[in-house]
Design an enzyme around this catalytic site. Structure first.
Site, PDB file in Angstrom:
ATOM      1  N   LYS A   1      72.987 129.631  97.932  1.00 50.35           N
ATOM      2  CA  LYS A   1      74.035 130.578  98.341  1.00 50.35           C
ATOM      3  C   LYS A   1      73.387 131.727  99.110  1.00 50.35           C
ATOM      4  CE  LYS A   1      76.932 129.327  94.409  1.00 50.35           C
ATOM      5  NZ  LYS A   1      77.545 129.771  93.134  1.00 50.35           N
TER       6      LYS A   1
ATOM      7  N   ARG B   1      67.139 150.050 113.887  1.00 46.12           N
ATOM      8  CA  ARG B   1      68.207 149.467 113.067  1.00 46.12           C
ATOM      9  C   ARG B   1      67.910 148.026 112.679  1.00 46.12           C
ATOM     10  NH1 ARG B   1      70.039 150.156 109.090  1.00 46.12           N
ATOM     11  NH2 ARG B   1      70.185 152.307 109.812  1.00 46.12           N
TER      12      ARG B   1
ATOM     13  N   GLU C   1      74.063 117.989  87.138  1.00 50.30           N
ATOM     14  CA  GLU C   1      74.861 119.075  86.562  1.00 50.30           C
ATOM     15  C   GLU C   1      75.773 118.524  85.469  1.00 50.30           C
ATOM     16  OE1 GLU C   1      77.054 122.228  88.999  1.00 50.30           O
ATOM     17  OE2 GLU C   1      78.677 120.895  88.376  1.00 50.30           O
TER      18      GLU C   1
ATOM     19  N   ASP D   1      75.931 124.014  83.241  1.00 47.30           N
ATOM     20  CA  ASP D   1      76.804 124.895  84.004  1.00 47.30           C
ATOM     21  C   ASP D   1      77.877 125.549  83.145  1.00 47.30           C
ATOM     22  OD1 ASP D   1      77.617 126.045  86.493  1.00 47.30           O
ATOM     23  OD2 ASP D   1      79.301 124.652  86.524  1.00 47.30           O
TER      24      ASP D   1
ATOM     25  N   LYS E   1      76.036 117.036  91.490  1.00 42.69           N
ATOM     26  CA  LYS E   1      76.979 118.013  90.954  1.00 42.69           C
ATOM     27  C   LYS E   1      78.288 117.344  90.561  1.00 42.69           C
ATOM     28  CE  LYS E   1      76.387 122.199  92.082  1.00 42.69           C
ATOM     29  NZ  LYS E   1      76.478 123.538  92.705  1.00 42.69           N
TER      30      LYS E   1
END
Length: 284
Positions: A138, A103, A200, A221, A170
């Protein structure tokens, strides 16, 4: 060119942690009770659907950490495309060890092959355009290195690996710093000559402001296709252009056609479905 493997010293802690989670406090009760200690078998790792392989080194480690006597012969290496029913690798050795590690080996192999398969689907979709497909931060906590490896196995490229290998300014950085101009100036005054700066932007007005300060890259973005086309013209090669914002294999070709250099996609690592792979016995 073959995909360079990750060093085993990076992979072993991940596999050990996964095996220990499964073995708990008493080991594999089922295999220990049902399977004779000296019983040896040969099995195969078989694709149950079409896709791209990634994660074989982790699967191999899972088996060998339980018993070094397990041997694996790879038929379709990481980065290979496989058809339903195709054998990816043959695994031979003590049956108990094989069942104990099964597994964990499949969890890594299915998950990473799923990422590679998803990446390959977008890479194929934008073929003929200049845009590269890149991943983001992410990622699953603890698995970033191997998930980004799987993106490479699928023909994609990697964005930064963490907060420490590049500056990405950002929207929240800009808001707290008081604007694009002070954010970029402070960043530039604090870094070494090898560190790149990306900023960004959400609008063409922000892009114009950022370009005046010569960043290395601009993250466009959630812009419309028309805005992306206009942004590429405005940049005119002065910075790397990166498009982001809920891009799928269906929408990626139109985004790539705007002329951007990169398309970044977070779901490749955080939401790609697994590739179904099974450990099969000859009689199955």
């Amino acid at each position: 060119m073959s995909l360079p493997p990750l060093p085993a010293i990076m992979l072993e802690p991940l596999v050990r942690t996964a095996l220990l989670e499964d073995l708990g406090r008493a080991g594999d009760l089922t295999s220990g009770a049902v399977v004779a200690k000296d019983h040896h078998v040969t099995t195969v790792l078989r694709a149950r659907q079409a896709g791209t392989v990634a994660g074989l080194d982790l699967a191999m480690l899972a088996f060998r950490l339980i018993d070094p006597g397990v041997e694996m012969v790879v038929h379709r290496a990481d980065g290979s495309e496989v058809a339903p029913g195709e054998i990816i690798a043959s695994v031979s050795g003590p049956a108990r060890a094989m069942l104990t590690a099964e597994r964990t080996a499949l969890n890594f192999l299915c998950h990473l092959s799923g990422i590679a398969t998803a990446t390959a689907s977008v890479v194929t979709a934008v073929r003929g355009h200049r845009a590269k497909i890149v991943c983001t931060r992410k990622t699953t906590p603890g698995l970033r290195a191997v998930e980004k490896y799987a993106v490479r196995a699928g023909g994609g490229s990697n964005h930064r690996f963490g907060l420490d290998d590049a500056i990405l300014i950002k929207d929240n950085h800009i808001a707290i710093a008081g604007g694009i101009h002070p954010a970029i100036e402070r960043a530039r005054s604090s870094i070494g000559h090898l560190v790149k700066i990306e900023v960004e932007v959400d609008t063409l007005g922000q892009l114009e402001e950022a370009l005046a300060l010569a960043p290395d890259a601009v993250l466009l973005d959630n812009m419309s296709l028309d805005e992306l086309r206009r942004a590429v013209v405005m940049v005119a090669g002065r910075a790397i252009t990166e498009a982001s914002g809920r891009i799928t294999p269906t929408t990626a070709p139109a985004v790539a056609a705007t002329g951007v250099d990169l398309i970044s996609i977070g779901w490749l690592t955080h939401s790609a479905p697994i590739l179904d792979v099974g450990l099969d016995y000859p009689e199955h």
